[in-house]
Design a protein around this motif. Structure first.
Motif, PDB file in Angstrom:
ATOM      1  N   THR A   1      13.711  -1.345   9.816  1.00 26.92           N
ATOM      2  CA  THR A   1      13.113  -1.987   8.636  1.00 26.92           C
ATOM      3  C   THR A   1      13.713  -3.382   8.469  1.00 26.92           C
ATOM      4  N   LEU A   2      12.872  -4.307   8.009  1.00 33.22           N
ATOM      5  CA  LEU A   2      13.315  -5.694   7.798  1.00 33.22           C
ATOM      6  C   LEU A   2      14.531  -5.745   6.885  1.00 33.22           C
ATOM      7  N   ALA A   3      14.582  -4.844   5.891  1.00 30.28           N
ATOM      8  CA  ALA A   3      15.685  -4.874   4.916  1.00 30.28           C
ATOM      9  C   ALA A   3      17.044  -4.846   5.617  1.00 30.28           C
TER      10      ALA A   3
ATOM     11  N   GLU B   1     -14.191  -8.604  17.810  1.00 33.20           N
ATOM     12  CA  GLU B   1     -13.860  -9.841  17.077  1.00 33.20           C
ATOM     13  C   GLU B   1     -12.326  -9.994  16.983  1.00 33.20           C
ATOM     14  N   LYS B   2     -11.637  -8.881  16.697  1.00 35.70           N
ATOM     15  CA  LYS B   2     -10.172  -8.937  16.617  1.00 35.70           C
ATOM     16  C   LYS B   2      -9.574  -9.200  17.996  1.00 35.70           C
ATOM     17  N   ALA B   3     -10.208  -8.682  19.054  1.00 38.02           N
ATOM     18  CA  ALA B   3      -9.700  -8.914  20.418  1.00 38.02           C
ATOM     19  C   ALA B   3      -9.706 -10.409  20.724  1.00 38.02           C
TER      20      ALA B   3
ATOM     21  N   ASN C   1      -9.194  -2.277  23.177  1.00 38.65           N
ATOM     22  CA  ASN C   1      -9.754  -1.729  21.933  1.00 38.65           C
ATOM     23  C   ASN C   1      -9.363  -0.261  21.860  1.00 38.65           C
ATOM     24  N   TYR C   2      -8.353   0.037  21.018  1.00 37.82           N
ATOM     25  CA  TYR C   2      -7.832   1.405  21.006  1.00 37.82           C
ATOM     26  C   TYR C   2      -8.718   2.396  20.270  1.00 37.82           C
ATOM     27  N   ARG C   3      -9.837   1.906  19.716  1.00 35.70           N
ATOM     28  CA  ARG C   3     -10.806   2.855  19.152  1.00 35.70           C
ATOM     29  C   ARG C   3     -11.687   3.411  20.277  1.00 35.70           C
TER      30      ARG C   3
ATOM     31  N   SER D   1       9.037   1.766  16.539  1.00 33.05           N
ATOM     32  CA  SER D   1       8.036   2.291  15.616  1.00 33.05           C
ATOM     33  C   SER D   1       8.338   1.709  14.245  1.00 33.05           C
ATOM     34  N   PHE D   2       7.568   0.682  13.831  1.00 31.91           N
ATOM     35  CA  PHE D   2       7.975  -0.047  12.621  1.00 31.91           C
ATOM     36  C   PHE D   2       6.980   0.053  11.480  1.00 31.91           C
ATOM     37  N   GLY D   3       6.016   0.975  11.576  1.00 32.44           N
ATOM     38  CA  GLY D   3       5.084   1.101  10.456  1.00 32.44           C
ATOM     39  C   GLY D   3       4.259   2.369  10.544  1.00 32.44           C
TER      40      GLY D   3
ATOM     41  N   VAL E   1       0.839  -1.200   0.000  1.00 32.47           N
ATOM     42  CA  VAL E   1       0.000   0.000   0.000  1.00 32.47           C
ATOM     43  C   VAL E   1       0.876   1.254   0.000  1.00 32.47           C
ATOM     44  N   TYR E   2       1.928   1.251   0.842  1.00 33.08           N
ATOM     45  CA  TYR E   2       2.822   2.425   0.891  1.00 33.08           C
ATOM     46  C   TYR E   2       3.485   2.643  -0.470  1.00 33.08           C
ATOM     47  N   GLN E   3       3.849   1.554  -1.145  1.00 31.20           N
ATOM     48  CA  GLN E   3       4.518   1.696  -2.448  1.00 31.20           C
ATOM     49  C   GLN E   3       3.524   2.129  -3.526  1.00 31.20           C
TER      50      GLN E   3
ATOM     51  N   ARG F   1      10.392 -11.743  14.036  1.00 31.64           N
ATOM     52  CA  ARG F   1      11.633 -12.302  14.579  1.00 31.64           C
ATOM     53  C   ARG F   1      12.656 -11.198  14.895  1.00 31.64           C
ATOM     54  N   TYR F   2      12.875 -10.261  13.946  1.00 38.34           N
ATOM     55  CA  TYR F   2      13.887  -9.226  14.246  1.00 38.34           C
ATOM     56  C   TYR F   2      13.380  -8.258  15.311  1.00 38.34           C
ATOM     57  N   LEU F   3      12.052  -8.032  15.340  1.00 39.71           N
ATOM     58  CA  LEU F   3      11.521  -7.133  16.377  1.00 39.71           C
ATOM     59  C   LEU F   3      11.763  -7.724  17.767  1.00 39.71           C
TER      60      LEU F   3
ATOM     61  N   ALA G   1      -8.991  -0.595   4.879  1.00 42.79           N
ATOM     62  CA  ALA G   1     -10.208  -0.284   5.642  1.00 42.79           C
ATOM     63  C   ALA G   1     -10.242  -1.062   6.960  1.00 42.79           C
ATOM     64  N   ARG G   2      -9.173  -1.718   7.318  1.00 45.35           N
ATOM     65  CA  ARG G   2      -9.031  -2.467   8.578  1.00 45.35           C
ATOM     66  C   ARG G   2     -10.012  -3.634   8.643  1.00 45.35           C
ATOM     67  N   ARG G   3     -10.374  -4.200   7.449  1.00 45.81           N
ATOM     68  CA  ARG G   3     -11.324  -5.309   7.417  1.00 45.81           C
ATOM     69  C   ARG G   3     -10.644  -6.671   7.455  1.00 45.81           C
TER      70      ARG G   3
HETATM   71  P1  NDP Z   1      -1.859  -5.682   9.206  1.00 44.88           P
HETATM   72  O1  NDP Z   1      -2.468  -6.982   8.874  1.00 44.88           O
HETATM   73  O2  NDP Z   1      -1.377  -5.483  10.598  1.00 44.88           O
HETATM   74  O3  NDP Z   1      -2.892  -4.553   8.832  1.00 44.88           O
HETATM   75  C1  NDP Z   1      -2.823  -3.289   9.367  1.00 44.88           C
HETATM   76  C2  NDP Z   1      -3.683  -3.161  10.643  1.00 44.88           C
HETATM   77  O4  NDP Z   1      -3.341  -1.921  11.268  1.00 44.88           O
HETATM   78  C3  NDP Z   1      -5.172  -3.070  10.389  1.00 44.88           C
HETATM   79  O5  NDP Z   1      -5.797  -4.327  10.256  1.00 44.88           O
HETATM   80  C4  NDP Z   1      -5.650  -2.317  11.609  1.00 44.88           C
HETATM   81  O6  NDP Z   1      -5.946  -3.221  12.681  1.00 44.88           O
HETATM   82  C5  NDP Z   1      -4.433  -1.485  12.015  1.00 44.88           C
HETATM   83  N1  NDP Z   1      -4.670  -0.062  11.779  1.00 44.88           N
HETATM   84  C6  NDP Z   1      -4.736   0.886  12.726  1.00 44.88           C
HETATM   85  N2  NDP Z   1      -4.988   2.074  12.190  1.00 44.88           N
HETATM   86  C7  NDP Z   1      -5.102   1.909  10.861  1.00 44.88           C
HETATM   87  C8  NDP Z   1      -5.374   2.781   9.782  1.00 44.88           C
HETATM   88  N3  NDP Z   1      -5.592   4.093   9.962  1.00 44.88           N
HETATM   89  N4  NDP Z   1      -5.428   2.263   8.542  1.00 44.88           N
HETATM   90  C9  NDP Z   1      -5.214   0.970   8.333  1.00 44.88           C
HETATM   91  N5  NDP Z   1      -4.938   0.071   9.327  1.00 44.88           N
HETATM   92  C10 NDP Z   1      -4.891   0.544  10.589  1.00 44.88           C
HETATM   93  O7  NDP Z   1      -0.678  -5.369   8.175  1.00 44.88           O
HETATM   94  P2  NDP Z   1       0.756  -6.087   8.066  1.00 44.88           P
HETATM   95  O8  NDP Z   1       0.838  -7.220   9.015  1.00 44.88           O
HETATM   96  O9  NDP Z   1       1.080  -6.280   6.641  1.00 44.88           O
HETATM   97  O10 NDP Z   1       1.727  -4.943   8.571  1.00 44.88           O
HETATM   98  C11 NDP Z   1       1.567  -4.420   9.887  1.00 44.88           C
HETATM   99  C12 NDP Z   1       2.389  -3.177  10.010  1.00 44.88           C
HETATM  100  O11 NDP Z   1       3.757  -3.518  10.127  1.00 44.88           O
HETATM  101  C13 NDP Z   1       2.287  -2.192   8.841  1.00 44.88           C
HETATM  102  O12 NDP Z   1       2.264  -0.876   9.345  1.00 44.88           O
HETATM  103  C14 NDP Z   1       3.568  -2.457   8.092  1.00 44.88           C
HETATM  104  O13 NDP Z   1       3.993  -1.358   7.375  1.00 44.88           O
HETATM  105  C15 NDP Z   1       4.511  -2.779   9.216  1.00 44.88           C
HETATM  106  N6  NDP Z   1       5.657  -3.584   8.775  1.00 44.88           N
HETATM  107  C16 NDP Z   1       6.896  -3.057   8.968  1.00 44.88           C
HETATM  108  C17 NDP Z   1       8.012  -3.772   8.634  1.00 44.88           C
HETATM  109  C18 NDP Z   1       9.353  -3.210   8.946  1.00 44.88           C
HETATM  110  O14 NDP Z   1      10.353  -3.921   8.821  1.00 44.88           O
HETATM  111  N7  NDP Z   1       9.454  -1.969   9.372  1.00 44.88           N
HETATM  112  C19 NDP Z   1       7.918  -5.074   7.972  1.00 44.88           C
HETATM  113  C20 NDP Z   1       6.566  -5.583   7.876  1.00 44.88           C
HETATM  114  C21 NDP Z   1       5.477  -4.828   8.261  1.00 44.88           C
HETATM  115  P3  NDP Z   1      -7.049  -2.764  13.806  1.00 44.88           P
HETATM  116  O15 NDP Z   1      -8.364  -2.672  13.109  1.00 44.88           O
HETATM  117  O16 NDP Z   1      -6.990  -3.822  14.831  1.00 44.88           O
HETATM  118  O17 NDP Z   1      -6.584  -1.437  14.305  1.00 44.88           O
END
Ligand code: NDP
Length: 324
Positions: free
Chosen positions: A264-266, A175-177, A190-192, A236-238, A45-47, A128-130, A313-315
């Motif tokens: 970053t994993l890289a 449900e996610k909890a 539930n952080y909402r 802070s990894f995302g 998504v970021y890319q 694993r690296y985290l 959409a966090r689905r």
């Molecule tokens: P997830 O399956 O964790 O999906 C993202 C989740 O983030 C959503 O399901 C949602 O869960 C939560 N979320 C909270 N706020 C938002 C928002 N505004 N928009 C969308 N989602 C939101 O994704 P991944 O497992 O693929 O990745 C998880 C995170 O880890 C990402 O941020 C990713 O970039 C990061 N990442 C970083 C890496 C690194 O090396 N730095 C490597 C791999 C991943 P909820 O509804 O419960 O809040």
């Protein structure tokens, strides 16, 4: 002729295009793959949106897949037609067929299916690296995890529990909890709806957590910092909710001499040796059943746009597979 999901311009899910592409014969050091399962990750998504630079367009999206070796180029040792393999952090994965540098490929053990590998290789090596690099978790630590029911979240919480940690997981729905509690979280928030830092202090007798693994980014920065014990660490990894662009270092002093890492994993798989060690550790916990892949949803590869919409959409829960 083969098919792949490419983007010709940056933008929303609608820019994903199901295109015919040519796959040349493998060059020196390259392996030709027929892909059987592709992993969906938030980095896609970021890319796609341009938050992370992608280089020249058009470009096949995607950073992870599993498949079967069809042929190998000159100078490739250790891989042969028919081998089951997988890779992560190699751009161009949303494809039926592709070429990959042999140096980036991992052989799959019999105990790990193609779908499991595509679902959890990138997210599992991240967990694993985290847990072992960014902040080495010890038995007895209490840790906070954002997006605990997501792809990285469910793997990290299972693995952290096995290391003897108490995991407090933040999630966006009841449900996610439940899912997070079935996968290693001792407590969920539930952080909402709830005040995260207040609940964390209640759960830790006022102490706070040793570390917050936070992939949500901008929206949860303050909750993470306020939940840490003195000298605690924010990893802070995302940026699921948007990137952190204005962190005042003075805040780290005010809130208790805190540490912050933005990894970053890289970096953690930057050499063949590091990549193989990281993957082997993951294959061990998958093979022994300590950690299992939770594939929450599957889409046809050509429906990748729907998968992106649901992820954003966090689905979604757990990991997501795109099937070529
Ligand atoms: P997830 O399956 O964790 O999906 C993202 C989740 O983030 C959503 O399901 C949602 O869960 C939560 N979320 C909270 N706020 C938002 C928002 N505004 N928009 C969308 N989602 C939101 O994704 P991944 O497992 O693929 O990745 C998880 C995170 O880890 C990402 O941020 C990713 O970039 C990061 N990442 C970083 C890496 C690194 O090396 N730095 C490597 C791999 C991943 P909820 O509804 O419960 O809040």
């Amino acid at each position: 002729m083969s098919r792949a999901v490419r983007i010709h311009q940056l933008g929303g899910p609608e820019v994903l295009s199901w295109d015919e592409v040519d796959i040349p014969a493998p060059g020196v050091g390259q392996v030709a793959l027929r892909q059987t399962a592709v992993g969906l990750n938030f980095i896609d998504v970021y890319q796609r949106s341009g938050l992370y630079p992608l280089g020249e367009l058009p470009q096949v999206l995607g950073m992870e897949a599993a498949g079967v070796v069809e042929s190998v180029g000159e100078g490739v040792d250790g891989f042969a037609p028919g081998d089951r393999v997988a890779y992560a952090m190699v751009l161009g994965a949303y494809a039926e067929h592709r070429l990959v540098d042999a140096e980036k490929l991992l052989k799959l053990p019999d105990s790990v299916s193609d779908e499991s590998a595509a679902a959890v290789l990138l997210q599992g090596m991240t967990a694993r690296y985290l847990l072992k690099g960014s902040f080495p978790v010890k038995s007895g630590d209490t840790i906070l995890l954002m997006a605990a029911a997501g792809g990285v979240g469910l793997i990290l919480s299972q693995w952290a529990r096995d290391l003897g940690a108490t995991v407090i997981g933040c999630v966006g729905s009841e449900e996610k909890a439940e899912l997070a509690r079935r996968n290693g979280c001792a407590h969920t928030i539930n952080y909402r709806e709830e005040n995260v830092a207040a609940r964390v202090h209640e759960l830790t007798d006022g102490e706070g957590v040793a570390v917050s693994y936070d992939s949500v980014g901008a929206a949860t920065l303050e909750a993470s910092l306020d939940s840490l014990r003195p000298t605690g660490t924010l990893v802070s990894f995302g940026n699921a909710s948007g990137p952190i662009t204005n962190l005042n270092l003075g805040l780290l002093a005010q809130k208790g001499s805190l540490y912050v890492q933005r990894p970053t994993l890289a970096t953690y798989i930057r050499t063949r040796e590091l990549l193989q060690a990281c993957a082997d550790d993951l294959f061990d916990v998958l093979g022994s059943g300590l950690v299992h892949a939770h594939i929450g949803q599957r889409y046809r590869l050509e429906q990748a746009a729907d998968a992106h919409r649901d992820l954003e959409a966090r689905r979604t829960t757990g990991s997501t597979i795109l099937v070529p």
